[in-house]
Design a protein around this motif. Sequence first.
Motif, PDB file in Angstrom:
ATOM      1  N   CYS A  57      16.293  -4.522 -34.499  1.00 40.81           N
ATOM      2  CA  CYS A  57      15.123  -3.996 -33.780  1.00 40.81           C
ATOM      3  C   CYS A  57      13.831  -4.339 -34.514  1.00 40.81           C
ATOM      4  N   LEU A  58      13.846  -4.216 -35.827  1.00 38.54           N
ATOM      5  CA  LEU A  58      12.662  -4.548 -36.618  1.00 38.54           C
ATOM      6  C   LEU A  58      12.353  -6.039 -36.538  1.00 38.54           C
ATOM      7  N   ILE A  59      13.389  -6.855 -36.652  1.00 39.31           N
ATOM      8  CA  ILE A  59      13.215  -8.310 -36.581  1.00 39.31           C
ATOM      9  C   ILE A  59      12.625  -8.705 -35.232  1.00 39.31           C
ATOM     10  N   ASP A  60      13.163  -8.161 -34.151  1.00 40.62           N
ATOM     11  CA  ASP A  60      12.663  -8.475 -32.814  1.00 40.62           C
ATOM     12  C   ASP A  60      11.246  -7.939 -32.603  1.00 40.62           C
ATOM     13  N   GLY A  61      11.027  -6.697 -32.988  1.00 45.21           N
ATOM     14  CA  GLY A  61       9.742  -6.053 -32.738  1.00 45.21           C
ATOM     15  C   GLY A  61       8.595  -6.626 -33.535  1.00 45.21           C
ATOM     16  N   PHE A  62       8.861  -7.018 -34.755  1.00 41.97           N
ATOM     17  CA  PHE A  62       7.805  -7.559 -35.616  1.00 41.97           C
ATOM     18  C   PHE A  62       7.812  -9.089 -35.662  1.00 41.97           C
ATOM     19  N   LEU A  63       8.577  -9.693 -34.753  1.00 40.08           N
ATOM     20  CA  LEU A  63       8.616 -11.150 -34.623  1.00 40.08           C
ATOM     21  C   LEU A  63       8.914 -11.848 -35.944  1.00 40.08           C
ATOM     22  N   MET A  64       9.915 -11.322 -36.637  1.00 42.86           N
ATOM     23  CA  MET A  64      10.378 -11.949 -37.874  1.00 42.86           C
ATOM     24  C   MET A  64      11.290 -13.112 -37.507  1.00 42.86           C
ATOM     25  N   ARG A  65      11.644 -13.925 -38.469  1.00 45.58           N
ATOM     26  CA  ARG A  65      12.507 -15.069 -38.160  1.00 45.58           C
ATOM     27  C   ARG A  65      13.853 -14.586 -37.625  1.00 45.58           C
ATOM     28  N   ASP A  66      14.485 -15.417 -36.806  1.00 45.56           N
ATOM     29  CA  ASP A  66      15.765 -15.062 -36.198  1.00 45.56           C
ATOM     30  C   ASP A  66      16.870 -14.984 -37.245  1.00 45.56           C
ATOM     31  N   ALA A  67      17.727 -14.001 -37.082  1.00 51.80           N
ATOM     32  CA  ALA A  67      18.864 -13.831 -37.985  1.00 51.80           C
ATOM     33  C   ALA A  67      20.047 -14.643 -37.479  1.00 51.80           C
ATOM     34  N   SER A  68      20.765 -15.237 -38.403  1.00 46.06           N
ATOM     35  CA  SER A  68      21.940 -16.025 -38.025  1.00 46.06           C
ATOM     36  C   SER A  68      23.249 -15.295 -38.316  1.00 46.06           C
ATOM     37  N   SER A  69      23.179 -14.148 -38.988  1.00 43.05           N
ATOM     38  CA  SER A  69      24.385 -13.404 -39.339  1.00 43.05           C
ATOM     39  C   SER A  69      23.998 -11.971 -39.699  1.00 43.05           C
ATOM     40  N   TYR A  70      24.991 -11.153 -39.905  1.00 42.50           N
ATOM     41  CA  TYR A  70      24.728  -9.777 -40.327  1.00 42.50           C
ATOM     42  C   TYR A  70      24.063  -9.737 -41.695  1.00 42.50           C
ATOM     43  N   SER A  71      24.534 -10.556 -42.603  1.00 38.81           N
ATOM     44  CA  SER A  71      23.902 -10.583 -43.927  1.00 38.81           C
ATOM     45  C   SER A  71      22.478 -11.111 -43.840  1.00 38.81           C
TER      46      SER A  71
END
Length: 139
Positions: A57-71
């Motif tokens: 949610c934080l990554i999406d909301g703050f337009l951070m780079r896309d995550a490729s895995s849980y880690s």
Amino acid sequence: MYYVNREQIMQRLAAIPETVDAFEHLSREWDGTLLQGLAQERALHLAIESVTDVGSCLIDGFLMRDASSYSDIIEIIRDEGVIGSDLAEPLLLLVALRRPLVQEYYAWRRRELHPLTARLGPLLVQFRDEVERYLEREL
């Protein structure tokens, strides 16, 4: 302008105290029964999902780079200053358990207290507090 779904984040953070209670109870009362082993698995799974859901949610909301895995979710929120490195390290150990818990459940050692179980209560509280501080600071 960011669109941060704060309500969704806060709902997930609000579930943390029950999971913390489960970890504390399991650590205190562990006797290796099957029921306790299954409860431990579920508590670990809930902790993983809580942390990664909030991180996503934080990554999406703050337009951070896309995550490729849980880690990667943990690494991104560490790099973006949501959580400190001291918290990121054990959370990386936690999310590494997702595959064994969800996909290799047949090999999970249910009768053993996992070493993270005794440590996760305070770490989850710290996670919640650091996320809340980040939200206050950034919003």
